[in-house]
Enzyme design. Sequence first.
Site, mmCIF file in Angstrom:
data_model
loop_
_atom_site.group_PDB
_atom_site.id
_atom_site.type_symbol
_atom_site.label_atom_id
_atom_site.label_comp_id
_atom_site.label_asym_id
_atom_site.label_seq_id
_atom_site.Cartn_x
_atom_site.Cartn_y
_atom_site.Cartn_z
ATOM 1 N N GLY A 1 17.136 8.496 -35.116
ATOM 2 C CA GLY A 1 16.646 9.269 -33.975
ATOM 3 C C GLY A 1 17.464 8.973 -32.725
ATOM 4 C CB ALA A 2 18.974 5.870 -31.442
ATOM 5 N N GLY B 1 0.813 -1.220 0.000
ATOM 6 C CA GLY B 1 0.000 0.000 0.000
ATOM 7 C C GLY B 1 0.842 1.264 0.000
ATOM 8 N N GLY B 2 0.483 2.161 0.913
ATOM 9 C CA GLY B 2 1.185 3.441 0.998
ATOM 10 C C GLY B 2 2.682 3.260 1.237
HETATM 11 C C1 HXC Z 1 -2.428 -2.766 11.068
HETATM 12 C C2 HXC Z 1 -1.056 -4.499 10.511
HETATM 13 C C3 HXC Z 1 -1.054 -4.090 9.151
HETATM 14 C C4 HXC Z 1 -1.808 -2.936 8.826
HETATM 15 C C5 HXC Z 1 0.169 -5.834 9.324
HETATM 16 N N1 HXC Z 1 -0.305 -5.587 10.553
HETATM 17 N N2 HXC Z 1 -0.304 -4.941 8.457
HETATM 18 N N3 HXC Z 1 -1.739 -3.827 11.441
HETATM 19 N N4 HXC Z 1 -2.475 -2.311 9.814
HETATM 20 N N5 HXC Z 1 -1.842 -2.474 7.577
HETATM 21 C C6 HXC Z 1 -0.015 -6.314 11.768
HETATM 22 C C7 HXC Z 1 -0.648 -7.695 11.773
HETATM 23 O O1 HXC Z 1 -1.974 -7.631 12.249
HETATM 24 C C8 HXC Z 1 0.277 -8.438 12.737
HETATM 25 O O2 HXC Z 1 -0.081 -8.101 14.043
HETATM 26 C C9 HXC Z 1 1.617 -7.825 12.480
HETATM 27 O O3 HXC Z 1 1.372 -6.569 11.856
HETATM 28 C C10 HXC Z 1 2.484 -8.641 11.536
HETATM 29 O O4 HXC Z 1 1.723 -8.955 10.392
HETATM 30 P P1 HXC Z 1 1.636 -10.440 9.775
HETATM 31 O O5 HXC Z 1 0.512 -10.446 8.822
HETATM 32 O O6 HXC Z 1 1.646 -11.429 10.878
HETATM 33 O O7 HXC Z 1 3.052 -10.519 9.026
HETATM 34 P P2 HXC Z 1 3.402 -11.244 7.656
HETATM 35 O O8 HXC Z 1 2.789 -12.600 7.609
HETATM 36 O O9 HXC Z 1 4.871 -11.130 7.529
HETATM 37 O O10 HXC Z 1 2.691 -10.383 6.535
HETATM 38 C C11 HXC Z 1 3.027 -9.018 6.347
HETATM 39 C C12 HXC Z 1 2.043 -8.344 5.341
HETATM 40 C C13 HXC Z 1 0.602 -8.596 5.833
HETATM 41 C C14 HXC Z 1 2.257 -8.953 3.954
HETATM 42 C C15 HXC Z 1 2.425 -6.871 5.290
HETATM 43 O O11 HXC Z 1 0.499 -8.272 7.218
HETATM 44 C C16 HXC Z 1 -0.394 -7.783 5.061
HETATM 45 O O12 HXC Z 1 -0.800 -8.174 3.952
HETATM 46 N N6 HXC Z 1 -0.829 -6.666 5.668
HETATM 47 C C17 HXC Z 1 -1.796 -5.778 5.021
HETATM 48 C C18 HXC Z 1 -1.159 -5.135 3.816
HETATM 49 C C19 HXC Z 1 -2.067 -4.188 3.089
HETATM 50 O O13 HXC Z 1 -2.967 -4.580 2.348
HETATM 51 N N7 HXC Z 1 -1.830 -2.897 3.323
HETATM 52 C C20 HXC Z 1 -2.561 -1.924 2.599
HETATM 53 C C21 HXC Z 1 -3.144 -1.001 3.540
HETATM 54 S S1 HXC Z 1 -3.927 0.215 2.562
HETATM 55 P P3 HXC Z 1 0.026 -9.141 15.238
HETATM 56 O O14 HXC Z 1 -0.415 -8.362 16.442
HETATM 57 O O15 HXC Z 1 -0.876 -10.287 14.885
HETATM 58 O O16 HXC Z 1 1.454 -9.542 15.287
HETATM 59 C C22 HXC Z 1 -2.801 1.382 2.262
HETATM 60 C C23 HXC Z 1 -3.367 2.505 1.482
HETATM 61 C C24 HXC Z 1 -2.527 3.710 1.518
HETATM 62 O O17 HXC Z 1 -1.679 1.359 2.653
HETATM 63 C C25 HXC Z 1 -2.953 4.467 0.358
HETATM 64 C C26 HXC Z 1 -2.233 5.742 0.227
HETATM 65 C C27 HXC Z 1 -2.448 6.260 -1.152
#
Ligand code: HXC
Length: 526
Positions: A416-417, A181-182
């Site tokens: 052109g290159a 994401g961000g």
């Molecule tokens: C809150 C989060 C989090 C998030 C991970 N965690 N991502 N908490 N917000 N975005 C937390 C999990 O709940 C977990 O907490 C701990 O971090 C570790 O994550 P895991 O999933 O256990 O780790 P892993 O298996 O290594 O996977 C990592 C990951 C996955 C691939 C990043 O966590 C994931 O897919 N997260 C979401 C990614 C995502 O879709 N982000 C987009 C957000 S939207 P605990 O307490 O259980 O340890 C965005 C939009 C911005 O960013 C736009 C701006 C233009």
Amino acid sequence: MSGENIKEKEKKQKSKYEILLEKEKKLLSAGGKDKIEKQHKEGKLTARERLQLLFDDGEFEEIDRFVEHRITEFGMGDKKFLGDGVIVGYGKVDGRLVFAFSQDFTVFGGSLGEMFAKKVCKIFDMAAKTGSPIIGLNDSGGARIQEGVLSLGGYGDIFLRNVRYSGVIPQISAIMGPCAGGAVYSPAITDFIFLVKKTSYMFITGPEVTKAATFEEVTKEELGGPEIHMEKSGVAHFLAENDEDCIEKIRKLLSYLPRNYLEDPPFIPSEDPENRKVEELKSLIPEDPNVAFDVREVINAVVDRDSFFEVQSGYAQNIVIGFARMAGKVVGIVANNPAYLAGCLDINSSEKAARFVRFCDCFNIPIITFVDVPGFLPGTAQEHNGIIRRGAKLLYAYAEATVPKITLIMRKAYGGAYVVMGSRHLLADVVLALPQAEIAVMGAEGAVDIIFRKEIQSSPDPKSAREKFINEYKNNFANPWKAAALGFIDDVIKPEDVRIKIIKALHTLEDKVDKLPPKKHGNIPL
Ligand code: HXC
């Protein structure tokens, strides 16, 4: 005050002091022992360990250590961590002031909320005000879901700074974990992205969301692993073996960069003599235009010994880019590479080189261009994907650049290159050519088949007629002499003199001043 009261006060003061010590101790435990262990098990360093490696010994000053988030939803009121999942601060790297933030995956997966974002923005603003590079060590799941729109706003505030300070201070990102994401968009705006083998992933959405939205089943590696971004997407610039190697490489990159757009890059006296003749160039660049060679060997032979630091080495290898030093001065190298796709320009190589030329121009780094290019790559794949618009980026970047521009035409410079690759027409300051240079609209075979088609077809012996025309064309056009006669190139030089001549040109252009006409900003085809 009575003796007893003073004692009481001292006791109180000590306890306040102790509170600080306690908090400092707590800071070191980050998101918890088990989370730190997990991080280490995965082969990753912690956010703090990374910063310790990045900065000179004891030179890192942390700020905002006691910041915490302030939301209560989803039971978050009870889940607070000092620093809120990101360490920010400044210090010296090789004796020069640098700012950094390091995301802590052990705290909410390094995800970004309101206060986390405020810390990053504060450090960005300080870096810009002091004219210092900023390094982001990213290890984050993106927007902190529990903080909702506050997180999105936080990202917006960071993106704004990425953009506003682009071209003001160098911005470097390392992706040191699964970033989504961000957490990938901010790095995308920065100047350079480092990845780490086996632990770095970059995607807009992870495999699970991808599957839900598109039914596509894909692994993290296939979606956005290091190989994808180093070789296919062109998103990343450097690949490291592990966290330690990544930090080492960031420090190396910094050694080529000025602190900001008003400064020159650091000069490091070279032991490689300025007047060294490069005899091996005679054999490294074959006279026969159809014999391939790897331009990296030429670059390494010409620049100060062991100074070439290649950027995006695994992507669009038909063009090679990177930093080097000549007579101790930092230069940016752009070179067609005949070892891949015969050195043709295509969409990927044009975009790769264009962005690099623009970076060099932002930060006062002279550009040295090595040319051996048969033209733009023909075909529907290129045309349909916009080679016209996207190839034009390189042309635009060269034309716009006002830093010293030195061009060496090694062999082919067709069509052109020829114009695009740092030609005189785009205001290269010094253009040199080797005797085997061929500056022409196109290669002999292609040219003859077009302009002598009728003569060849009507000849009693078409094969030998064609050969005759080809030889004539080669003698008349496939050489540097026509361009030299017109002053399009400044000199035809011996291969062994290339280093000496380029260094002389660099010295001559040291105080070059060139300005674009006043405008708000140009409109590069994106
Ligand atoms: C809150 C989060 C989090 C998030 C991970 N965690 N991502 N908490 N917000 N975005 C937390 C999990 O709940 C977990 O907490 C701990 O971090 C570790 O994550 P895991 O999933 O256990 O780790 P892993 O298996 O290594 O996977 C990592 C990951 C996955 C691939 C990043 O966590 C994931 O897919 N997260 C979401 C990614 C995502 O879709 N982000 C987009 C957000 S939207 P605990 O307490 O259980 O340890 C965005 C939009 C911005 O960013 C736009 C701006 C233009």
